[in-house]
Design a protein around this motif. Structure first.
Motif, PDB file in Angstrom:
ATOM      1  N   ASP A  35      -8.278   4.180  -6.600  1.00 30.78           N
ATOM      2  CA  ASP A  35      -7.640   4.280  -5.339  1.00 30.78           C
ATOM      3  C   ASP A  35      -7.935   3.219  -4.330  1.00 30.78           C
ATOM      4  OD1 ASP A  35      -6.223   6.029  -3.389  1.00 30.78           O
ATOM      5  OD2 ASP A  35      -8.076   5.272  -1.680  1.00 30.78           O
ATOM      6  N   GLN A  36      -6.887   2.284  -4.047  1.00 34.67           N
ATOM      7  CA  GLN A  36      -6.889   0.807  -3.356  1.00 34.67           C
ATOM      8  C   GLN A  36      -7.746   1.077  -1.841  1.00 34.67           C
ATOM      9  OE1 GLN A  36      -3.048  -1.070  -3.000  1.00 34.67           O
ATOM     10  NE2 GLN A  36      -4.386  -2.733  -2.381  1.00 34.67           N
ATOM     11  N   ILE A  37      -7.789   1.755  -1.462  1.00 38.57           N
ATOM     12  CA  ILE A  37      -7.794   2.663  -0.025  1.00 38.57           C
ATOM     13  C   ILE A  37      -9.720   2.218   0.230  1.00 38.57           C
ATOM     14  CG2 ILE A  37      -8.443   3.330   2.270  1.00 38.57           C
ATOM     15  CD1 ILE A  37      -5.192   4.419   1.537  1.00 38.57           C
ATOM     16  N   VAL A  38      -9.939   3.439  -0.855  1.00 39.44           N
ATOM     17  CA  VAL A  38     -11.833   3.486  -1.286  1.00 39.44           C
ATOM     18  C   VAL A  38     -11.495   2.298  -1.317  1.00 39.44           C
ATOM     19  CG1 VAL A  38     -13.284   5.438  -2.569  1.00 39.44           C
ATOM     20  CG2 VAL A  38     -11.278   6.256  -1.649  1.00 39.44           C
ATOM     21  N   ARG A  71       1.106  -1.593   0.132  1.00 37.60           N
ATOM     22  CA  ARG A  71       0.126   0.354  -0.454  1.00 37.60           C
ATOM     23  C   ARG A  71       0.698   1.520  -0.028  1.00 37.60           C
ATOM     24  NH1 ARG A  71      -5.290  -0.456   3.872  1.00 37.60           N
ATOM     25  NH2 ARG A  71      -6.384  -1.305   3.312  1.00 37.60           N
ATOM     26  N   ARG A  72       1.698   1.399   0.571  1.00 36.44           N
ATOM     27  CA  ARG A  72       2.658   2.366   0.647  1.00 36.44           C
ATOM     28  C   ARG A  72       3.558   2.874  -0.608  1.00 36.44           C
ATOM     29  NH1 ARG A  72       5.334   3.486   6.520  1.00 36.44           N
ATOM     30  NH2 ARG A  72       3.687   3.096   7.950  1.00 36.44           N
ATOM     31  N   GLN A  73       3.932   1.664  -1.146  1.00 39.56           N
ATOM     32  CA  GLN A  73       4.713   2.089  -2.367  1.00 39.56           C
ATOM     33  C   GLN A  73       3.826   2.399  -3.358  1.00 39.56           C
ATOM     34  OE1 GLN A  73       5.909  -1.999  -2.539  1.00 39.56           O
ATOM     35  NE2 GLN A  73       7.911  -1.353  -2.006  1.00 39.56           N
ATOM     36  N   ARG A  74       2.650   1.761  -3.582  1.00 42.36           N
ATOM     37  CA  ARG A  74       1.369   1.906  -4.201  1.00 42.36           C
ATOM     38  C   ARG A  74       1.419   3.758  -4.290  1.00 42.36           C
ATOM     39  NH1 ARG A  74      -3.068  -0.517  -7.516  1.00 42.36           N
ATOM     40  NH2 ARG A  74      -4.829   1.838  -7.897  1.00 42.36           N
TER      41      ARG A  74
END
Length: 96
Positions: A71-74, A9-12
């Motif tokens: 957006d991955q988190i969303v 997630r951080r790299q993305r």
């Protein structure tokens, strides 16, 4: 050609921020800022409230749609996903 990378997630997040800052295809490569769902929606509200050109409103709406749908988190959040999906549906076929 698209290449799928196995990123954390951080790299993305870093890669998405970098893209928005420097890539020539980014809508805002000339501005020093990063776009995330929160500030994309704030900018969309601002341009709808203020006297901006229709072309700029469309550009911001398309950018917000892209961010909300990728957006991955969303996408993985049960809190944000329903609202983001509803807003993305409204923005999907935006023009003018």
């Amino acid at each position: 050609m698209s290449v799928a990378l196995a990123l954390t997630r951080r790299q993305r997040f870093l890669a998405e921020c970098w893209y928005n800052l420097v890539h020539e295809a980014s809508l805002d490569a000339f501005r020093v800022r990063t776009m995330n769902p929160g500030n994309a929606v704030r900018e969309l509200r601002r341009v709808c409230d203020e006297a901006e050109t229709e072309a700029y409103r469309e550009q911001v709406a398309k950018e917000a749609y892209s961010i909300l749908t990728t957006d991955q988190i969303v996408q993985e959040s049960p809190v944000f996903q329903p609202v983001a999906s509803d807003l993305a549906a409204l923005l999907k076929n935006i023009s003018g």
